[in-house]
Design a protein around this motif. Structure first.
Motif, PDB file in Angstrom:
ATOM      1  N   CYS A 140      12.329 -57.596  59.495  1.00  0.00           N
ATOM      2  CA  CYS A 140      11.038 -57.586  60.174  1.00  0.00           C
ATOM      3  C   CYS A 140      11.299 -57.631  61.684  1.00  0.00           C
ATOM      4  O   CYS A 140      12.121 -58.441  62.129  1.00  0.00           O
ATOM      5  N   VAL A 141      10.754 -56.749  62.463  1.00  0.00           N
ATOM      6  CA  VAL A 141       9.675 -55.851  62.137  1.00  0.00           C
ATOM      7  C   VAL A 141      10.284 -54.474  61.857  1.00  0.00           C
ATOM      8  O   VAL A 141      10.976 -53.921  62.699  1.00  0.00           O
ATOM      9  N   ARG A 142      10.001 -53.922  60.666  1.00  0.00           N
ATOM     10  CA  ARG A 142      10.531 -52.603  60.343  1.00  0.00           C
ATOM     11  C   ARG A 142       9.820 -51.543  61.166  1.00  0.00           C
ATOM     12  O   ARG A 142       8.593 -51.537  61.253  1.00  0.00           O
ATOM     13  N   PRO A 143      10.570 -50.597  61.740  1.00  0.00           N
ATOM     14  CA  PRO A 143       9.932 -49.516  62.496  1.00  0.00           C
ATOM     15  C   PRO A 143       9.342 -48.469  61.552  1.00  0.00           C
ATOM     16  O   PRO A 143       9.617 -48.459  60.351  1.00  0.00           O
ATOM     17  N   GLY A 144       8.530 -47.592  62.114  1.00  0.00           N
ATOM     18  CA  GLY A 144       7.994 -46.473  61.343  1.00  0.00           C
ATOM     19  C   GLY A 144       6.797 -46.841  60.502  1.00  0.00           C
ATOM     20  O   GLY A 144       6.095 -47.812  60.759  1.00  0.00           O
ATOM     21  N   LYS A 145       6.582 -46.054  59.441  1.00  0.00           N
ATOM     22  CA  LYS A 145       5.424 -46.240  58.578  1.00  0.00           C
ATOM     23  C   LYS A 145       5.735 -47.236  57.460  1.00  0.00           C
ATOM     24  O   LYS A 145       6.906 -47.439  57.103  1.00  0.00           O
ATOM     25  N   PRO A 146       4.709 -47.858  56.878  1.00  0.00           N
ATOM     26  CA  PRO A 146       4.934 -48.777  55.755  1.00  0.00           C
ATOM     27  C   PRO A 146       5.589 -48.051  54.586  1.00  0.00           C
ATOM     28  O   PRO A 146       5.349 -46.872  54.359  1.00  0.00           O
ATOM     29  N   ASN A 147       6.455 -48.785  53.848  1.00  0.00           N
ATOM     30  CA  ASN A 147       7.016 -48.213  52.629  1.00  0.00           C
ATOM     31  C   ASN A 147       6.446 -48.947  51.421  1.00  0.00           C
ATOM     32  O   ASN A 147       5.488 -49.712  51.547  1.00  0.00           O
ATOM     33  N   LYS A 148       7.025 -48.717  50.240  1.00  0.00           N
ATOM     34  CA  LYS A 148       6.466 -49.293  49.016  1.00  0.00           C
ATOM     35  C   LYS A 148       7.080 -50.637  48.651  1.00  0.00           C
ATOM     36  O   LYS A 148       6.885 -51.121  47.540  1.00  0.00           O
TER      37      LYS A 148
ATOM     38  N   SER B 172       7.318 -56.405  50.278  1.00  0.00           N
ATOM     39  CA  SER B 172       7.407 -57.171  51.528  1.00  0.00           C
ATOM     40  C   SER B 172       6.929 -56.399  52.744  1.00  0.00           C
ATOM     41  O   SER B 172       6.996 -56.909  53.871  1.00  0.00           O
ATOM     42  N   SER B 173       6.433 -55.194  52.564  1.00  0.00           N
ATOM     43  CA  SER B 173       6.081 -54.329  53.694  1.00  0.00           C
ATOM     44  C   SER B 173       5.056 -54.962  54.632  1.00  0.00           C
ATOM     45  O   SER B 173       5.088 -54.754  55.852  1.00  0.00           O
ATOM     46  N   PHE B 174       4.155 -55.773  54.083  1.00  0.00           N
ATOM     47  CA  PHE B 174       3.096 -56.372  54.906  1.00  0.00           C
ATOM     48  C   PHE B 174       3.647 -57.333  55.952  1.00  0.00           C
ATOM     49  O   PHE B 174       3.018 -57.547  56.994  1.00  0.00           O
ATOM     50  N   PHE B 175       4.816 -57.938  55.695  1.00  0.00           N
ATOM     51  CA  PHE B 175       5.394 -58.863  56.674  1.00  0.00           C
ATOM     52  C   PHE B 175       5.603 -58.161  58.016  1.00  0.00           C
ATOM     53  O   PHE B 175       5.402 -58.747  59.077  1.00  0.00           O
ATOM     54  N   SER B 176       6.043 -56.914  57.952  1.00  0.00           N
ATOM     55  CA  SER B 176       6.193 -56.113  59.173  1.00  0.00           C
ATOM     56  C   SER B 176       4.859 -55.551  59.631  1.00  0.00           C
ATOM     57  O   SER B 176       4.569 -55.500  60.831  1.00  0.00           O
TER      58      SER B 176
ATOM     59  N   VAL C 257       2.166 -68.524  52.745  1.00  0.00           N
ATOM     60  CA  VAL C 257       3.408 -67.986  52.184  1.00  0.00           C
ATOM     61  C   VAL C 257       4.555 -68.187  53.173  1.00  0.00           C
ATOM     62  O   VAL C 257       4.452 -67.825  54.344  1.00  0.00           O
ATOM     63  N   LEU C 258       5.638 -68.785  52.685  1.00  0.00           N
ATOM     64  CA  LEU C 258       6.822 -69.056  53.505  1.00  0.00           C
ATOM     65  C   LEU C 258       7.926 -68.079  53.113  1.00  0.00           C
ATOM     66  O   LEU C 258       8.202 -67.877  51.927  1.00  0.00           O
ATOM     67  N   HIS C 259       8.556 -67.490  54.123  1.00  0.00           N
ATOM     68  CA  HIS C 259       9.553 -66.465  53.846  1.00  0.00           C
ATOM     69  C   HIS C 259      10.584 -66.440  54.967  1.00  0.00           C
ATOM     70  O   HIS C 259      10.321 -66.916  56.077  1.00  0.00           O
ATOM     71  N   THR C 260      11.764 -65.869  54.665  1.00  0.00           N
ATOM     72  CA  THR C 260      12.843 -65.781  55.647  1.00  0.00           C
ATOM     73  C   THR C 260      13.000 -64.350  56.137  1.00  0.00           C
ATOM     74  O   THR C 260      13.017 -63.410  55.347  1.00  0.00           O
ATOM     75  N   HIS C 261      13.141 -64.211  57.461  1.00  0.00           N
ATOM     76  CA  HIS C 261      13.184 -62.892  58.100  1.00  0.00           C
ATOM     77  C   HIS C 261      14.378 -62.777  59.056  1.00  0.00           C
ATOM     78  O   HIS C 261      14.877 -63.775  59.571  1.00  0.00           O
TER      79      HIS C 261
END
Length: 249
Positions: A103-111, A114-118, A138-142
Motif C-alpha cells: 500500500c499504496v498500490r499504483p494504477g487501477k484497482p485489481n481483484k 485487499s485492494s481497498f486498502f490502497s 479492521v487492523l492490518h499490516t502494510h
C-alpha cells in the motif's frame, strides 16, 4: 530469478480452477524448468501473509503455524513447501518472502480482496471517490511499494547460509486500523480529501478479510536486514512522492 506472477486473493477465491492452475501449477512448472536447466540460481518467491489463518495471537511470531483459510493462502503455502524442498535438493537457492499488503498500490484497482486498502488512499488523493467495504476497526499490516522492491533486492542478495533451512520469511510492516489509515490521510492531505471515502459494506470481501492476520513480529526478517516504514504517514508520503511526483514537507 524473481517469481511474482499470480492470481490475487479475491480472484483466486472466486475462480478455484484458475487460482490453482496459476498459483500452484504455474509455480511448480517454473520450479521444474529451473531444476531441469541445472544452474541453481537464487530464486526469490513472493508469498503472502494469507498463509496464516485464525485464531491469531495479538502478535504473530515467526514460529506460528501456517493454516490458511482461503484458496489463495493454501496455494501460497503449497508453493512455499515446494520452494523449501527444491532448495533442500539443491535445484535452486530459494527465498520466499511473505509480503504484507502493499500500500499504496499504483494504477487501477485489481481483484485482490485487499485492494481497498490502497483505494481509500489513492483515489481520494486523485480527486476520486473511494469505497470502503469493511469496518474502520479492521487492523492490518502494510508496507509501501518502495519497501516491497527493497525486500526483493535484499532477498536476492542475502547470504542463504544465514537464512538456514526455513526459507520462507515474514516481512516487517506497519500495523494500523483502517481508521488510522484515514486519519493519516487527513493529516497529510486534509479533511476534504478524506471525505471522499464512502463506507459501503461488502460481505464477500469482509468474509475474506476478517480471516487475515493483523500484526507480525517478523523478528527473523528484521535480524536478516529487511526493513519497512515506521508509520503509515511514511507510506502515504512515499506514494505522493513516487506516484504523484510531489515532495511532502
Amino acid at each position: 530469478i524473481f517469481h511474482l506472477a499470480g492470481i490475487v486473493s479475491g480472484e483466486a477465491e472466486a475462480n478455484f480452477d484458475l487460482g490453482y492452475r496459476v498459483n500452484l501449477d504455474g509455480t511448480r512448472a517454473l520450479f521444474d524448468a529451473v531444476r531441469l536447466a541445472a544452474f541453481a540460481p537464487r530464486l526469490v518467491f513472493t508469498s503472502s501473509i494469507a498463509v496464516f489463518g485464525a485464531p491469531f495471537p495479538d502478535v504473530i511470531p515467526d514460529e506460528f503455524h501456517p493454516t490458511p483459510l482461503t484458496s489463495y493462502g493454501t496455494q501460497k503455502q503449497m508453493s512455499e513447501a515446494l520452494l523449501a524442498d527444491y532448495t533442500r535438493r539443491g535445484f535452486f537457492d530459494g527465498i520466499g518472502i511473505r509480503l504484507p499488503t502493499i500500500c499504496v498500490r499504483p494504477g487501477k484497482p485489481n481483484k485482490a480482496a485487499s485492494s481497498f486498502f490502497s483505494g481509500i488512499i489513492r483515489e481520494p488523493l486523485a480527486g476520486q471517490e473511494a469505497i470502503l467495504p469493511v469496518p474502520r476497526s479492521v487492523l492490518h499490516t502494510h508496507a509501501s511499494p518502495r519497501s516491497a522492491v527493497n525486500f526483493l533486492i535484499h532477498a536476492a542478495e542475502i547470504d542463504g547460509d544465514k537464512v538456514g533451512p526455513r526459507r520462507n520469511l515474514t516481512m516487517p510492516g506497519v500495523a494500523v486500523t483502517v481508521g488510522e489509515q484515514i486519519e493519516a490521510l487527513e493529516r497529510i492531505a486534509g479533511a476534504e480529501v478524506a471525505k471522499r471515502i464512502r463506507e459501503q459494506p461488502d460481505e464477500t470481501i469482509w468474509a475474506i478479510v476478517k480471516g487475515w492476520p493483523t500484526r507480525f513480529e517478523a523478528r527473523r526478517a528484521r535480524e536478516l536486514g529487511f526493513a519497512a516504514e515506521k508509520n503509515f504517514d511514511e507510506i502515504i508520503q512515499a506514494h505522493i512522492e513516487d506516484e504523484l511526483g510531489k515532495t511532502v514537507a
